[in-house]
Design a protein around this motif. Structure first.
Motif, short mmCIF file in Angstrom:
data_model
loop_
_atom_site.label_atom_id
_atom_site.label_comp_id
_atom_site.label_asym_id
_atom_site.label_seq_id
_atom_site.Cartn_x
_atom_site.Cartn_y
_atom_site.Cartn_z
N SER A 1 0.75 -0.98 -0.19
CA SER A 1 -0.15 -0.03 0.00
C SER A 1 0.92 1.32 0.11
O SER A 1 0.27 2.40 -0.16
CB SER A 1 -0.98 0.09 1.19
N GLN A 2 2.23 1.28 0.21
CA GLN A 2 2.86 2.34 0.32
C GLN A 2 4.09 2.31 -0.53
O GLN A 2 4.52 1.45 -1.17
CB GLN A 2 3.62 2.29 1.78
N THR A 3 4.70 3.63 -0.69
CA THR A 3 6.01 3.82 -1.69
C THR A 3 7.17 3.61 -0.60
O THR A 3 7.04 3.63 0.61
CB THR A 3 6.06 5.20 -2.11
N PHE A 4 8.24 3.19 -1.32
CA PHE A 4 9.49 2.89 -0.47
C PHE A 4 9.90 4.29 0.36
O PHE A 4 10.20 4.24 1.44
CB PHE A 4 10.79 2.74 -1.27
N GLU A 5 9.46 5.60 -0.46
CA GLU A 5 10.06 6.87 0.35
C GLU A 5 9.06 6.89 1.39
O GLU A 5 9.43 7.36 2.58
CB GLU A 5 9.50 7.90 -0.65
N ALA A 6 7.63 6.54 1.35
CA ALA A 6 6.81 6.64 2.44
C ALA A 6 7.19 5.83 3.58
O ALA A 6 7.36 6.28 5.03
CB ALA A 6 5.57 6.28 2.30
N VAL A 7 7.89 4.54 3.57
CA VAL A 7 8.14 3.73 4.50
C VAL A 7 9.44 4.14 5.20
O VAL A 7 9.91 4.12 6.53
CB VAL A 7 8.31 2.38 3.95
N VAL A 8 10.45 4.88 4.24
CA VAL A 8 11.68 5.50 4.71
C VAL A 8 11.21 6.58 5.90
O VAL A 8 11.87 6.59 6.91
CB VAL A 8 12.67 5.74 3.77
N TYR A 9 10.34 7.34 5.35
CA TYR A 9 10.11 8.53 6.05
C TYR A 9 9.29 7.77 7.52
O TYR A 9 9.76 8.31 8.57
CB TYR A 9 8.66 9.12 5.45
N LEU A 10 8.54 6.96 7.49
CA LEU A 10 7.85 6.42 8.60
C LEU A 10 9.11 6.06 9.56
O LEU A 10 9.02 6.14 10.72
CB LEU A 10 7.30 4.96 8.38
N LEU A 11 10.00 5.13 8.96
CA LEU A 11 11.25 4.68 10.00
C LEU A 11 12.03 5.94 10.65
O LEU A 11 12.37 6.00 11.71
CB LEU A 11 12.00 3.80 9.26
N TRP A 12 12.44 7.10 9.87
CA TRP A 12 12.95 7.97 10.14
C TRP A 12 12.50 8.98 11.08
O TRP A 12 13.01 9.68 11.96
CB TRP A 12 13.78 8.59 9.10
N TYR A 13 11.22 9.43 10.75
CA TYR A 13 10.46 10.53 11.24
C TYR A 13 9.34 9.83 12.34
O TYR A 13 8.84 10.44 13.06
CB TYR A 13 9.65 11.29 10.38
#
Ligand SMILES: CC(C)(COP(=O)(O)OP(=O)(O)OC[C@H]1O[C@@H](n2cnc3c(N)ncnc32)[C@H](O)[C@@H]1OP(=O)(O)O)[C@@H](O)C(=O)NCCC(=O)NCCS
Length: 362
Positions: free
Chosen positions: A40-52
Motif C-alpha cells: 500500500s505504500q511507496t518506499f519513500e513513505a516507509v523510509v519516512y515512517l522509519l526515520w520520522y
C-alpha cells in the motif's frame, strides 16, 4: 559469566523501529504490518515512517521524495574513484569503499546525512555496474521515484509499473528487521561516537556474508544447479547428507513462516507465475521443506525472505551480482534509522568475553 554463542536471545537495546516476532511470524514497522506497507505504500513513505516516526501525508511524502531525488548525483571524485577501483573487486566491497569516501569530516549522524547517502546508493551501484560492462549510465533524472529510478539507471529505460511495484514491495519488506547482524554491526560502530559513514560501512561488510544478505544470489545458484523438478529431491538429499545448508531456509528468529517470504512469494507469483523458473522454485521449496523436516527434525526450518527475494529480483530483470547490493539499498533505510535511534540514548556497546587461554606460570 555465561557465554551466549551468537548472542542468541540477548536484547541489547530497546527500539521503536520494528518488532520481529519469530514465534508468531509477525513483522511490524512502527505500528504497521510490514506486509501491508509493502502493498500500500511507496518506499519513500516507509523510509519516512522509519526515520520520522509516522507515515507522511501527501505533501510530506512529495517533499521527501523530491529531497531524495535532488541528491542522486555523485561527487566527481567518487565517480573517478569508482573508475579506478580494481575490476575484480566485488560490488559490496566497492559500496563499502564508496560509502566511506562520501564522508567529509568527523560528523555526527543526522537525517540530512542519511538522506544524502540513501539517495546515492542506487547511483553508486548503477555507475559501477555500467563501468564494468562498458556501457553508459543514463543521465540522472529527478522525476522518477527511488525504485523506478534505480531500475531506470540500470536498464536505461523506464520499467513497467508491475516491475516497479514488485521491486518496491521487496525494498519495503527488506528495509528493516530488528537487531540483525548488519544492523548490530552498524549500531556498535555508532555507539562509539563514530560517524554515519563508518557505521554504514561496517553494516555493509556484515550484510555481504552468505549467511546474511549474500543468500539470494546463492538461492539462484542453487536453483541453477538443481536444474529441473526431477533433480530437486536427489540434489537436496546429496546436499543435506554432506552436512551443507540450503540457502533461503532457516532463520535465527523465525521459527515459523517468515512473513516476508510469504509476501514476496505472492509478489513473484503475480509477476512471473507462468515462468518455468518460478515453477521450479516452488517445487524446490516444497521438496526442501519436506527434506529439512526429515534430516533436521524439530529444528523448525522454514523458507526465509531470501528464497523468494531471488525470484522477485530475477523477475524485475536484475542480474545475480546485483541482488546483495540491492538489499544494501533497502536496508540502508533501516541501518540509518537504527544509527539515529542509537544516538538518542547512546551507551557504548561493549560486551565481554570469557578467557579460556593459559595463565602466566608465576
Ligand atoms: C539463517 C541461519 C544462519 C540461522 O542460523 P542459526 O540460527 O545459527 O541456526 P543454527 O545454525 O543453530 O541451526 C540449527 C540447526 O538447523 C540446521 N540448519 C539451519 N539452517 C539450515 C539450512 N538452511 N539448511 C540445512 N540445515 C540448516 C543447522 O545445521 C543446525 O543443525 P544441527 O542442530 O544438526 O546442528 C541458518 O538458518 C542458515 O545458514 N540459513 C541458510 C542461509 C540463509 O538463507 N540466510 C539468509 C537468512 S535471512
Amino acid at each position: 559469566m555465561k557465554v551466549v554463542p551468537g548472542l542468541e536471545g540477548i536484547a541489547v537495546t530497546e527500539t521503536e523501529l520494528s518488532l520481529v516476532d519469530g514465534e508468531k511470524g509477525h513483522l511490524v514497522y512502527r505500528g504497521h504490518w510490514a506486509k501491508e506497507l509493502a502493498v500500500s505504500q511507496t518506499f519513500e513513505a516507509v523510509v519516512y515512517l522509519l526515520w520520522y516516526g509516522h507515515l507522511p501525508g501527501k505533501e510530506e511524502e512529495q517533499c521527501f521524495r523530491d529531497l531524495l531525488a535532488s541528491q542522486r548525483e555523485l561527487p566527481v571524485q567518487v565517480t573517478e574513484m569508482l573508475e579506478r577501483l580494481p575490476r575484480k573487486m566485488d560490488l559490496m566491497s566497492v559500496l563499502q569503499t564508496a560509502v566511506s569516501s562520501l564522508a567529509t569530516a568527523e560528523e555526527t549522524p543526522t537525517r540530512e546525512r542519511a538522506v544524502s547517502v540513501l539517495a546515492k546508493i542506487p547511483t553508486l551501484i548503477a555507475c559501477r555496474y555500467h563501468l564494468l560492462r562498458g556501457s553508459r549510465m543514463p543521465k540522472i533524472r529527478r522525476d522518477l521515484s527511488h525504485t523506478a529510478h534505480y531500475l531506470y539507471l540500470l536498464q536505461g529505460r523506464e520499467a513497467s509499473p508491475a516491475q516497479i511495484r514488485a521491486l518496491e514491495a521487496y525494498l519495503i519488506l527488506t528495509a528493516e528487521h530488528g537487531m540483525n547482524a548488519s544492523t548490530f554491526a552498524g549500531r556498535v560502530v555508532a555507539s562509539t561516537g563514530s560517524d554515519l559513514f563508518s557505521a554504514l560501512t561496517a553494516a555493509i561488510g556484515a550484510l555481504k556474508g552468505p549467511l546474511h544478505g549474500g543468500a539470494p544470489s546463492e538461492v539462484e545458484g542453487m536453483l541453477e544447479a538443481v536444474g529441473s523438478v526431477e533433480e530437486a529431491e536427489p540434489w537436496i538429499r546429496r546436499r543435506l547428507e554432506a552436512g551443507e545448508r540450503l540457502m533461503g531456509f532457516g532463520h535465527r528468529v523465525y521459527k515459523t513462516q517468515d512473513p516476508r517470504a510469504e509476501a514476496l512469494r505472492k509478489v513473484s507469483e503475480g509477476l512471473s507465475g507462468e515462468d518455468p523458473w518460478f515453477h521450479l522454485a516452488v517445487e524446490v521449496e516444497r521438496t526442501a521443506l519436506r527434506l529439512l523436516e526429515e534430516y533436521k527434525p524439530g529444528r523448525r526450518l522454514h523458507t526465509n525472505v531470501e528464497f523468494y527475494a531471488a525470484a522477485v529480483l530475477r523477475a524485475v530483470g536484475l542480474p545475480k551480482e546485483l541482488y546483495t547490493p540491492t538489499f544494501t539499498l533497502s536496508r540502508t533505510a533501516g541501518w540509518c534509522a537504527h544509527i539515529l535511534e542509537q544516538m538518542t540514548h547512546n551507551r557504548i556497546i561493549r560486551p565481554q568475553s570469557v578467557y579460556t587461554g593459559a595463565m602466566p606460570c608465576d
